[in-house]
Scaffold this active site. Sequence first.
Site, PDB file in Angstrom:
ATOM      1  CB  SER A 210      -1.052  -0.005   1.266  1.00  0.00           C
ATOM      2  OG  SER A 210      -0.167  -0.032   2.367  1.00  0.00           O
ATOM      3  CB  CYS A 211       3.636   2.493   1.510  1.00  0.00           C
ATOM      4  SG  CYS A 211       2.458   2.510   3.037  1.00  0.00           S
ATOM      5  CB  THR A 212       4.262   1.145  -4.116  1.00  0.00           C
ATOM      6  OG1 THR A 212       2.812   1.281  -4.413  1.00  0.00           O
ATOM      7  CG2 THR A 212       4.812  -0.123  -3.782  1.00  0.00           C
TER       8      THR A 212
ATOM      9  CB  CYS B 295       0.543   1.418   5.662  1.00  0.00           C
ATOM     10  SG  CYS B 295       1.187   1.540   3.820  1.00  0.00           S
TER      11      CYS B 295
END
Length: 464
Positions: free
Chosen positions: A319-321, A402
Amino acid sequence: MSYFDAASAAPLHPVARQALLASLDEGWADPARLYREGRRARLLLDAAREATAEAVGCRPDELTFTSSGTRAVHTGIAGATAGRRRAGRHLIVSAVEHSSVLHSAEAFEAAGGAVTRVPVTRTGAVAVESYVDALRSDTALAALQSANHEVGTEQPVAAVAEACREAGAPLLVDAAQSLAWGAVEGPWSLLTGSAHKWGGPSGVGLLVVRKGVRFAAQGPVDERESGRAAGFENLPAIVAAAASLRAVRAEAAAEAARLRDLTARIRARVADVVPDVEVVGDPDRRLPGIVTFSCLYVDGEALLHELDRAGFSVSSGSSCTSSTLTPSHVLRAMGVLSEGNVRVSLPWGAAEEDVERFLAVLPGAVAGVRDKLGAPAPTSASAPAADAGGEALVVDALGRRCPIPVIELAKVIGDVPVGGTVRVLSDDEAARLDIPAWCEMRGQEYLGEEPADRGAVYTVRRTS
């Protein structure tokens, strides 16, 4: 540098390079012309089509070359649903399809069509019964990938295709990830693929439409590629794509066995050397070269940078790309952890020593990222506490991405007694997936979410 992202784009196969260079000299003319150079180009195009059709398992006149796999999907779905407009305006897709399929479904829905999105199990597979239940009398088309691009899970395409045939609805199969390993079985009606997934050059896709399938090409058309792909064919790239597909198929059985051994080693060893990790996807029904895992308390982008500095090119559905702040739709549909997600997809010829070096580097990379984020000690257990009912603690994680909301939850869960609750306030979309996943991994009870003025409140009960 060890390149472990072949599911995104496979390195150019040596045979593809040779064919590409040769066809630049022989295949530059217009294959629609009758003079000598045009006839030579036409022979190359026809030979490439026949070789590709043989590998796919279709007739040459059923196969169209497109400018990409994505274009093949868009053209296939638009043409098939338009061709069957009289039958109905209902489309079926799985929840884990490639974004090209899901974007086509959104466009179809925006134009007034109805879309059923079939859920998947925690391993990423659809149940055949779910597709059977989704089929209706007005179903124009169903779509199902042959294997998932993020976690490697193979889908029951043959059984779904048979169910669709019995219901009188065509099935489109996105076979981009699997065509290198073999033809797709079952009575499917349409199929798409992309050359850069099997070691061909980028910019070549293929669309197969079986004879008898109603199809109405959308948008302006011309005389090329049966009216389904307008514009001058990229003949050198098409020739290289066909040559490389034939080459990888000749090696597929032996290479698949070798890569399965390497990915099985990764699946087993990652869980041993990295604490608090979840290996996702079906352990058996999977593509040979893909293994995916998610690490608690890890920022996915930071971990990819650490591995890149160590000499490994991997990808992530985390989720944090940098490209998105929402979880991968595949991981979300599976209900698995998205934090610190790593997809390793081994290319043809991946070396055993590179895999061993990756397994040696990974624990330190994960530990370093966790340390920078102030994560709790991995697999640490809270001291026993008496059961004291409804005591609650609130964690305000608003504005924090996140994996910080989950890290803060993990830090305080031991501060409430057994039976007490922690309420996490978060406006990060990933929390909706990762807090329940954390609860399952750590043996705590997830009580659900409720809306808040900003974001949502996620409630967890301490059970141990």
